[in-house]
Design a protein around this motif. Structure first.
Motif, PDB file in Angstrom:
ATOM      1  N   HIS A 161       0.826  -1.205   0.000  1.00  0.00           N
ATOM      2  CA  HIS A 161       0.000   0.000   0.000  1.00  0.00           C
ATOM      3  C   HIS A 161       0.867   1.266   0.000  1.00  0.00           C
ATOM      4  N   LYS A 215     -13.396  10.008   1.280  1.00  0.00           N
ATOM      5  CA  LYS A 215     -13.126   9.145   0.122  1.00  0.00           C
ATOM      6  C   LYS A 215     -12.610   9.915  -1.089  1.00  0.00           C
ATOM      7  N   PRO A 218      -6.866  10.571  -1.900  1.00  0.00           N
ATOM      8  CA  PRO A 218      -6.148   9.329  -2.202  1.00  0.00           C
ATOM      9  C   PRO A 218      -5.675   8.612  -0.930  1.00  0.00           C
ATOM     10  N   TYR A 220      -7.088   8.054   1.691  1.00  0.00           N
ATOM     11  CA  TYR A 220      -8.128   7.185   2.219  1.00  0.00           C
ATOM     12  C   TYR A 220      -7.919   5.753   1.718  1.00  0.00           C
ATOM     13  N   TYR A 221      -7.557   5.652   0.418  1.00  0.00           N
ATOM     14  CA  TYR A 221      -7.400   4.319  -0.173  1.00  0.00           C
ATOM     15  C   TYR A 221      -6.073   3.686   0.215  1.00  0.00           C
ATOM     16  N   SER A 224      -7.117   3.438   5.017  1.00  0.00           N
ATOM     17  CA  SER A 224      -8.364   3.315   5.771  1.00  0.00           C
ATOM     18  C   SER A 224      -8.731   1.841   5.973  1.00  0.00           C
ATOM     19  N   SER A 225      -8.178   0.977   5.137  1.00  0.00           N
ATOM     20  CA  SER A 225      -8.489  -0.445   5.279  1.00  0.00           C
ATOM     21  C   SER A 225      -7.550  -1.137   6.254  1.00  0.00           C
ATOM     22  N   ASP A 233      -5.889  -4.581   0.570  1.00  0.00           N
ATOM     23  CA  ASP A 233      -7.282  -4.363   0.162  1.00  0.00           C
ATOM     24  C   ASP A 233      -7.272  -4.146  -1.344  1.00  0.00           C
ATOM     25  N   HIS A 236      -9.182  -1.071  -2.857  1.00  0.00           N
ATOM     26  CA  HIS A 236      -8.508   0.211  -2.665  1.00  0.00           C
ATOM     27  C   HIS A 236      -7.232   0.295  -3.503  1.00  0.00           C
ATOM     28  N   SER A 238      -6.561  -1.205  -6.246  1.00  0.00           N
ATOM     29  CA  SER A 238      -6.793  -1.044  -7.696  1.00  0.00           C
ATOM     30  C   SER A 238      -7.223   0.384  -8.018  1.00  0.00           C
ATOM     31  N   ILE A 239      -7.870   1.052  -7.048  1.00  0.00           N
ATOM     32  CA  ILE A 239      -8.202   2.461  -7.292  1.00  0.00           C
ATOM     33  C   ILE A 239      -6.916   3.287  -7.398  1.00  0.00           C
ATOM     34  N   LEU A 240      -5.978   3.042  -6.487  1.00  0.00           N
ATOM     35  CA  LEU A 240      -4.702   3.791  -6.536  1.00  0.00           C
ATOM     36  C   LEU A 240      -3.922   3.475  -7.811  1.00  0.00           C
TER      37      LEU A 240
END
Lengths: 552, 304
Positions: A161, A215, A218, A220-221, A224-225, A233, A236, A238-240
């Motif tokens: 992450h 949210k 960035p 957060y992703y 936050s998990s 996660d 998350h 894959s969003i980054l």
């Protein structure tokens, strides 16, 4: 290493990555050293702490001292350092070559703009991956040395992450640098987003009505998990990664669509704004006309824009924090009851249930010193070394002025600019406190702001003295910023362990915070230590500069 | 005008680690003189200049400017010296006007009407930002900066870089006027023709050593020139062989071509004894002499 663009970029940047990694590991070492043997105390506290509080400090497991420190490493130090390095590299990919005036030469070779972006971005990915890997391995080594049990932690997942968020910010800077050709725009906006998103993702979830807004950031992703506890996660992540790829493509499109710069128009963000008709009036008002009556005046007008931006940032932060206290004070009182001083000290927060503690925690522990130190270190490092690197020192010294006067002028400008930011800090806090009806004593606010000024000056002095001794701006800013980082964490960690507590006095941050100036007003002893240190550093800079050859 | 040298170096030496950038340099430049300082890239020209200005410190030896020690009296010296660095950099966010105002403030005593005069002369628009100047226009600001305080000594490192030929002419005229006022110009340059035009004396530095210091006229008189003569009837080579200063003679029918150095009078007398119809002489090629010094490590010993 000069085989191609990728390897040359790696060659240019590997030292910075190694220094960053070493800094993170040093802090991990310092933290684990200070906390070793305190496991029982910390375990007792764990159950009593509300989750919301842990969320602010970005830590989801404080069951052992080791997990607390390693949590700090993956949640704060490693991502800040690697994202910072990513931003520095990303901003330089295209805009750096343009600023240096080497772009024409580089593209004089049969190499496309797209190829250039890909090579340099590839080098960035490689270096950040290696950096994350080294932090991972090094932290394991440090943990083993202190017999810290990591079996319950998913440290590798957390570092994945970390790598993702670092690349995200690196590519954000790459996107802006490629699109504008302005390195200062790219790095300034990226650092701004980094800090905003760190604060937003940390603070917003505390306030139920706006928790969902977190949210948009960035950060957060990134955590936050709680990847340290829960593993990767993938949603998350894959969003980054998706965002990173999109920005990479955007960078390629951007650089192919515009005229490249020759590097001669080296103006920064403010210059850029001045070129826009709509912004011209405002920016001209902010920056004023260049004034050239003396070295001090010229230097301070150069930083007028930066000072106003930094001053406004502190002013608004301090302003909003006051009214926010009323909404949160119930939660904060509960929190404060639940937590012993030791834990508060280690995260650098004071007792947040009082208005003074709230302001110390939210404004004065990190935002004020960070903003002040960024400005003073930049000014200190550029003071002597910047003129040398820009080749203007020869011309400056061709005038009938002794070298000491150059240092004097640059120092005076630094003091002037930082005093202005100090006044903004005072005003923001005073108005914020009044708006929230918190009634913090004005002499306390003045004292805390003044100590912030002095703290900033100490690290500016470090940058000045290293710059005066070496003529190297980068060395000066890295040394001063690195020292500030270490000093901050030393002051945060060491006091928790009684055996090491007195070592915290070596950190300038100790004298900044120790007397609780918001509550107790100015303690002249602490101010004298910081002011004396600054004076000594400036005095030391004079002979160092006088004795050596000017770089040309 | 004082009689002490404007610039005097004694055994001036500068080492960077093992690299000997400047070796035992002895040089004296008098007041009112334009001194051309020549040498190939990396020969030590800029090192010498930066040492004299106390920007870097000599490993050995010393330099005196107007009788003052370059290190002890560095600040006082700079009151009397105008300097143009070889690798000129200015502050990109200032205009030309602001740049000059800044340096005028630091220096003190600058007559602004003279700045305007110089700007007119070089056709320099001072209202623009330095970052918007072409390199030639930036150089003009640098030149105005060096001249604006009417300093007693001007130290100019590659001053005509980027200047167009018209401005170069103006600049050379300014150099001559400066010298005529009794002020001194130390001119480091690669533009050999410029040095030849304006300098009274030249010094050539190679690999950190000063290999020759000579008046330009003197060098010219030592230069080998070619003279082509056309006679009404064929003349024997031997007529010119013994003549003073003549090196090399070739005769082809009525045409005789000789290489010679020094005074032309004896050579002409010998030619006039025959039926001389026409003659054609090349200008002494100083450039060739300079280049010889640049090239051949032994040339300072050899007669030119």
């Amino acid at each position: 290493m000069l085989a191609n663009v990728l390897t040359k970029t790696v060659r240019d940047r590997q030292l910075a990555i190694l220094i960053g990694v070493a800094g993170v590991l040093l802090m991990a070492l310092l933290g684990l050293g200070a906390y070793s043997g305190l496991d029982d105390t910390i375990a007792d506290l764990y159950d009593s702490m509300p989750e919301a509080y842990l969320a602010i400090i970005g830590i989801s497991d404080v069951s052992t001292a080791g997990s607390l420190i390693l949590g700090q490493v993956v949640n704060l130090m490693a991502p800040m350092v690697l994202a910072g390095l990513g931003i520095s590299m990303g901003a330089s990919v295209i805009a750096g070559e343009e600023a240096a005036g080497t772009m024409g030469l580089l593209l004089g070779n049969p190499k496309s703009r797209t190829g250039l972006v890909l090579s340099k971005a590839g080098a960035m990915v490689l270096l950040l991956t290696v950096g994350a890997g080294l932090i991972w391995a090094g932290t394991y080594g440090v943990a083993v040395a202190f017999t810290t049990d990591m079996s319950s932690m998913m440290f590798g997942a957390a570092m994945v992450h970390v790598l993702a968020i670092s690349l995200f910010f690196g590519f954000f800077a790459l996107l802006l640098g490629s699109g504008t050709g302005r390195r200062s725009v790219a790095s300034g906006a990226s650092v701004g987003l980094l800090l905003l998103s760190f604060l937003g993702a940390g603070v917003l979830p505390l306030i139920a009505s706006v928790a969902g807004l977190a949210k948009v950031f960035p950060w957060y992703y990134f955590n936050s998990s709680a990847p340290l506890n829960n593993g990767v996660d993938w949603g998350h992540l894959s969003i980054l990664i998706g965002g990173t790829l999109v920005m990479g493509i955007g960078a390629i499109v951007g650089v192919n669509r515009r005229d490249l710069r020759t590097g001669e128009g080296g103006g920064g963000l403010i210059e850029r704004l001045k070129e826009r008709p709509m912004m011209r009036k405002v920016t001209k008002k902010i920056t004023g006309r260049a004034k050239v009556s003396s070295i001090a005046v010229k230097t301070s007008t150069e930083y007028q824009g930066l000072a106003i931006i930094a001053g406004l940032a502190i002013f608004y932060t301090a302003l909003i924090v006051g009214p926010m206290y009323n909404g949160l004070s119930d939660v904060l009182v509960d929190l404060a009851d639940a937590m012993p001083e030791a834990v508060l000290a280690m995260v650098g927060f004071a007792d947040m249930s009082t208005p003074e503690g709230w302001y110390s925690g939210e404004v004065f522990s990190l935002v004020v010193p960070a903003a002040m130190i960024v400005v003073t270190v930049m000014m200190g490092a550029k003071g002597v070394a910047g003129e040398e690197e820009n080749n203007t020192m020869d011309l400056l010294l061709a005038n009938p002025i002794p070298r000491a006067r150059v240092i004097g002028g640059k120092t005076a400008a630094m003091v002037l600019v930082i005093l202005g930011i100090g006044v903004a800090t005072f005003l923001g806090t005073a108005v914020g406190s009044a708006l929230g009806g918190l009634g913090i004593a004005y002499d306390g606010i003045a004292a805390a702001s003044f100590l912030g000024v002095l703290l900033g000056l100490v690290f500016g002095g470090v940058a000045l003295v290293v710059g005066a001794g070496t003529g190297n701006r980068r060395t000066a800013s890295y040394a001063a910023a690195g020292l500030a980082f270490v000093a901050y964490f030393a002051n945060a960690f060491l006091p928790v362990n009684d055996n090491l507590a007195s070592w915290a006095k070596l950190s300038p941050f100790y004298y900044y915070q120790e007397g609780e100036p918001l509550v107790n007003g100015l303690q002249w002893g602490n101010a004298a230590v910081l002011a004396g240190l600054f004076a000594l550093l400036v005095l030391a800079a004079v002979p160092l500069f006088q004795r050596r050859d000017v770089r040309g | 005008m004082t009689s002490q040298p404007a610039i005097l170096t004694e055994g001036l030496t500068k080492h960077y680690g093992d690299v000997e950038a400047l070796i035992d340099l002895d040089l004296s430049v008098g007041p009112g003189e334009v001194f051309g300082f020549l040498g190939p890239n990396g020969a030590g020209k800029t090192t010498m200049i930066r040492t004299v200005l106390d920007l870097i410190r000599p490993t050995n030896g010393r330099a005196l400017i107007l009788g003052m020690d370059s290190h002890e009296s560095a600040v006082e010296i700079r009151r009397h010296v105008g300097y143009l660095p070889g690798d000129l950099a200015l502050y990109p966010n200032l205009t030309g006007q602001e740049t000059l105002t800044y340096f005028a403030n630091l220096r003190g005593g600058v007559d602004w009407s003279y700045v305007d005069e110089l700007a007119d002369r070089f056709n320099s628009d001072l209202s623009k930002k330095v970052s918007d100047y072409s390199s030639g226009n930036r150089q003009k600001v640098g030149l105005i900066q060096a001249f604006m305080s009417k300093p007693e000594v001007l130290i100019l490192d590659e001053p005509s870089t980027g200047l167009d030929p018209l401005v170069q002419q103006d600049f050379q005229a300014l150099l001559r006027e400066t010298a005529a006022e009794g002020r001194t110009v130390f001119l480091s340059s690669h533009t050999l023709s410029e040095v030849e035009r304006v300098a009274h004396r030249v010094g050539i530095i190679r690999q950190g050593r000063l290999v020759v210091v000579e008046a330009v006229d003197e060098l010219k008189s030592k230069a080998i020139r070619r003279l082509e003569m056309q006679f009404g009837s064929p003349v024997d080579e031997a007529v010119f062989r013994g003549v003073d200063g003549v090196h090399d003679v070739t005769a082809e029918g009525t045409r005789v071509s000789v290489s010679f150095k020094g005074e032309i009078a004896t050579l002409l007398r010998a030619a006039m004894a025959h039926d001389l119809v026409n003659l054609n002489s090349d200008e002494a090629d100083l450039e060739e002499i300079f280049l010889n010094y640049y090239r051949d490590p032994e040339s300072e010993k050899a007669s030119v």
